[in-house]
Design a protein around this motif. Structure first.
Motif: not given
Length: 293
Positions: A1-3, A12-15, A113-119, A279-283
């Motif tokens: 995901m994009t960070t 939440y404005e990263a992407s 390519g969309l960031s929905i979880i803050p990194q 992604i689901c496992s990590r994020q």
């Protein structure tokens, strides 16, 4: 995901990239009802298959008229009885199904390519932050349930917000992963049916051609010393043998080509689902900080 984050510190404005399934899905662009996730619709693919089949036959007719030495190729599709016509229609139908499926898969992959979880390392998912993440998804896409990845995350976070138990969230992610795999496998059902039916049509053409050849050979034996009759019956014999072998050849080549494309596309979808699981496992599962049951 994009960070990444903006200078204002809002993660939440990263992407800023927005996916609109209702406008960007390959079937929706032409006004058809879009199939779920990567499942192609039967109606648009059938219409496109009819157009491709008509174009194919028009092309080979024009080719043999302009270049007579290509007549042997055109004869395989035009002079070998009725079987080549449904064979090519099923081939083009399966081909368009696979093409639409491939385009839908590419569109689904754009969700990575969309960031929905803050990194930020300190960010954790709780019942309070789950609502913010779900709101972020609704801001980025028209409907999270049109996307494999976002549908999983949304269902998991909805459970997290309403119940607040990590065990339930992990169970939902696992069940949804199995459901997605089953749906992907089911979406190949009609294509597998075509891949089975195409060789059968070829074998039907073989039986038809052999029957024609055997019947003509009987006429040859009864022709006696009439050379004209023998020559005419032998032409029918060779024509029947050509029908027998060439209809099978066309069908097997079509089925083989489809099998290669299906294998390639299945590998792509398998990799896509693996990435969704990762992604689901990590994020999601990896950031849960809730009270266990």
């Amino acid at each position: 995901m994009t960070t990444g984050t903006l200078p204002n510190g809002n993660p939440y404005e990263a992407s800023r990239k927005v996916l609109d399934w209702s406008r960007c899905d390959v079937e929706r662009r032409f006004g058809f009802h879009g199939g779920r996730f990567t499942t192609p619709g039967k109606v648009p693919s059938f219409i496109l298959a009819l157009l491709l089949a008509a174009t194919f036959y028009t092309t080979i007719i024009l080719l043999q008229q302009k270049w007579p030495h290509t007549r042997w190729f055109a004869a395989m599709f035009l002079e070998r009885g009725p079987c080549p016509y449904p064979t090519m229609l099923l081939f083009f139908w399966a081909l368009t199904l696979l093409f639409i499926k491939w385009r839908k898969l590419l569109f689904q992959q754009r969700s990575f390519g969309l960031s929905i979880i803050p990194q930020e390392p300190e960010f954790v998912l709780t019942s309070a932050t789950a609502r913010e993440v779900r709101d972020r998804m609704c801001h980025l896409v028209d409907n999270p349930h049109h996307f494999v990845l976002f549908n999983r995350i949304d269902l998991a976070l909805a459970n997290l917000h309403n119940i607040g138990h990590t065990a339930d969230v992990a169970a939902i992610l696992k069940v949804q992963s199995e459901n997605d795999e089953a749906q992907v496998a089911a979406s190949y059902g009609i294509i597998q049916g075509f891949m089975w039916g195409i060789p059968v049509l070829g074998f039907i053409g073989t039986v038809q051609g052999l029957s024609q050849a055997i019947g003509a050979f009987t006429d040859t034996l009864t022709a006696g010393g009439d050379l004209v009759a023998i020559r005419a019956s032998l032409k029918t014999v060779t024509g029947g043998l050509a029908t027998a072998f060439e209809t099978t050849l066309v069908a097997l080549v079509c089925a083989f080509a489809l099998q290669l494309i299906v294998s390639f596309l299945q590998a792509m979808e398998s990799e896509f689902l693996d990435n969704c699981n990762d992604i689901c496992s990590r994020q999601v599962a990896g950031r849960l900080r809730l009270q266990e049951d």
